[in-house]
Motif scaffolding. Structure first.
Motif, mmCIF file in Angstrom:
data_model
loop_
_atom_site.group_PDB
_atom_site.id
_atom_site.type_symbol
_atom_site.label_atom_id
_atom_site.label_comp_id
_atom_site.label_asym_id
_atom_site.label_seq_id
_atom_site.Cartn_x
_atom_site.Cartn_y
_atom_site.Cartn_z
ATOM 1 N N GLU A 89 0.767 -1.192 -0.129
ATOM 2 C CA GLU A 89 -0.144 -0.058 -0.116
ATOM 3 C C GLU A 89 0.960 1.255 -0.125
ATOM 4 O OE1 GLU A 89 -0.343 -2.693 1.970
ATOM 5 O OE2 GLU A 89 -0.798 -1.818 4.023
ATOM 6 N N ASP A 90 2.191 1.149 0.087
ATOM 7 C CA ASP A 90 2.923 2.397 0.066
ATOM 8 C C ASP A 90 3.316 2.624 -1.414
ATOM 9 O OD1 ASP A 90 4.782 1.076 2.954
ATOM 10 O OD2 ASP A 90 3.099 2.857 2.965
ATOM 11 N N THR A 91 2.848 1.620 -2.250
ATOM 12 C CA THR A 91 3.049 1.772 -3.770
ATOM 13 C C THR A 91 2.432 3.342 -4.270
ATOM 14 O OG1 THR A 91 3.145 -0.502 -4.394
ATOM 15 C CG2 THR A 91 2.754 0.895 -5.956
ATOM 16 N N ALA A 92 3.247 4.287 -4.887
ATOM 17 C CA ALA A 92 2.678 5.420 -5.396
ATOM 18 C C ALA A 92 3.799 6.073 -5.990
ATOM 19 C CB ALA A 92 2.118 6.218 -4.034
ATOM 20 N N ILE A 93 3.465 7.300 -6.428
ATOM 21 C CA ILE A 93 4.351 8.372 -6.975
ATOM 22 C C ILE A 93 4.521 9.304 -5.930
ATOM 23 C CG2 ILE A 93 4.950 9.996 -8.701
ATOM 24 C CD1 ILE A 93 3.051 8.690 -10.547
ATOM 25 N N TYR A 94 5.854 9.291 -5.443
ATOM 26 C CA TYR A 94 6.259 10.306 -4.334
ATOM 27 C C TYR A 94 6.789 11.625 -4.624
ATOM 28 C CZ TYR A 94 5.533 6.468 -1.091
ATOM 29 O OH TYR A 94 4.985 5.368 -0.232
ATOM 30 N N TYR A 95 6.524 12.767 -4.189
ATOM 31 C CA TYR A 95 6.670 13.916 -4.730
ATOM 32 C C TYR A 95 7.117 14.880 -3.283
ATOM 33 C CZ TYR A 95 3.453 13.193 -8.768
ATOM 34 O OH TYR A 95 2.811 12.690 -9.639
ATOM 35 N N CYS A 96 7.859 15.775 -3.604
ATOM 36 C CA CYS A 96 8.255 16.574 -2.275
ATOM 37 C C CYS A 96 8.039 18.076 -2.874
ATOM 38 C CB CYS A 96 9.799 16.566 -2.118
ATOM 39 S SG CYS A 96 10.985 17.212 -3.439
ATOM 40 N N SER A 97 7.600 18.800 -1.767
ATOM 41 C CA SER A 97 7.205 20.440 -1.846
ATOM 42 C C SER A 97 7.618 21.284 -0.734
ATOM 43 C CB SER A 97 5.745 20.060 -2.165
ATOM 44 O OG SER A 97 5.201 21.678 -2.068
ATOM 45 N N ARG A 98 7.725 22.462 -1.051
ATOM 46 C CA ARG A 98 7.693 23.297 0.220
ATOM 47 C C ARG A 98 6.334 23.294 0.716
ATOM 48 N NH1 ARG A 98 9.532 29.328 -1.790
ATOM 49 N NH2 ARG A 98 7.993 28.905 -3.447
ATOM 50 N N GLY A 116 6.951 18.401 -9.357
ATOM 51 C CA GLY A 116 7.909 17.880 -10.031
ATOM 52 C C GLY A 116 7.380 16.589 -10.695
ATOM 53 N N GLN A 117 8.270 15.945 -11.211
ATOM 54 C CA GLN A 117 7.838 14.560 -11.937
ATOM 55 C C GLN A 117 7.641 13.608 -11.003
ATOM 56 O OE1 GLN A 117 7.733 13.946 -15.286
ATOM 57 N NE2 GLN A 117 7.895 16.173 -15.508
ATOM 58 N N GLY A 118 8.177 13.737 -9.779
ATOM 59 C CA GLY A 118 7.839 12.615 -8.885
ATOM 60 C C GLY A 118 8.873 11.560 -8.958
ATOM 61 N N THR A 119 8.805 10.482 -8.133
ATOM 62 C CA THR A 119 9.475 9.362 -8.230
ATOM 63 C C THR A 119 8.716 8.205 -7.782
ATOM 64 O OG1 THR A 119 11.536 8.198 -7.670
ATOM 65 C CG2 THR A 119 10.459 9.319 -6.036
ATOM 66 N N GLN A 120 8.481 7.064 -8.737
ATOM 67 C CA GLN A 120 7.703 5.944 -8.583
ATOM 68 C C GLN A 120 8.368 5.064 -7.522
ATOM 69 O OE1 GLN A 120 4.687 5.220 -10.276
ATOM 70 N NE2 GLN A 120 4.645 3.522 -8.668
ATOM 71 N N VAL A 121 7.464 4.589 -6.610
ATOM 72 C CA VAL A 121 7.839 3.472 -5.490
ATOM 73 C C VAL A 121 6.837 2.451 -5.801
ATOM 74 C CG1 VAL A 121 7.976 2.952 -3.137
ATOM 75 C CG2 VAL A 121 8.875 4.927 -3.855
ATOM 76 N N THR A 122 7.290 1.194 -6.020
ATOM 77 C CA THR A 122 6.466 0.267 -6.169
ATOM 78 C C THR A 122 6.723 -1.036 -5.276
ATOM 79 O OG1 THR A 122 6.230 0.782 -8.689
ATOM 80 C CG2 THR A 122 5.545 -1.613 -7.955
#
Length: 125
Positions: A89-98, A116-122
């Motif tokens: 259930e942690d599978t998602a695209i992860y993004y950071c932001s101010r 941003g583009q994010g980074t995929q976590v599977t």
């Protein structure tokens, strides 16, 4: 131009670990509170964690408490999200932001910058 770049995602088995990194261009990441968010297609983006400007305050979503740790790499001006005991259930695209903050209290409220583009976590066996 303000830009955030996420990296470190990948495919990992349940129970595994990943280390995500957030870097900035156009501004100094260390001048702001920063948060990590994630999104699954078809669902709203949700806050995962945030860290205050000086790194003395942090918050976590209940779903990741005790498994994820957010920190600052001051030397490299990045914000790291160390993820352990990963679940499907942690599978998602992860993004950071101010994010919004009041002194050393951060809030998982995006600042309003472009994502941003994010980074995929599977997480899958």
């Amino acid at each position: 131009q303000l830009q955030l770049v996420e990296s470190g995602g990948g495919l990992v088995q349940p129970g595994g670990s990943l280390r995500l990194s957030c870097a900035a261009s156009g501004f100094t990441l260390g001048d702001y509170a920063i948060g990590w968010f994630r999104q699954v297609p078809g669902k709203e983006r949700e806050g995962v964690s945030c860290i205050s400007r000086r790194g003395t305050g942090a918050k976590y979503a209940d779903s990741v408490k005790g498994r994820f740790t957010i920190s600052r790499d001051v030397a490299n001006d990045t914000v790291v999200l160390q993820m352990t005991s990963l679940k499907p259930e942690d599978t998602a695209i992860y993004y950071c932001s101010r994010v919004a903050a009041s002194q050393e209290i951060c809030f998982m409220t995006p600042h309003g910058d472009s994502w941003g583009q994010g980074t995929q976590v599977t997480v899958s066996s």
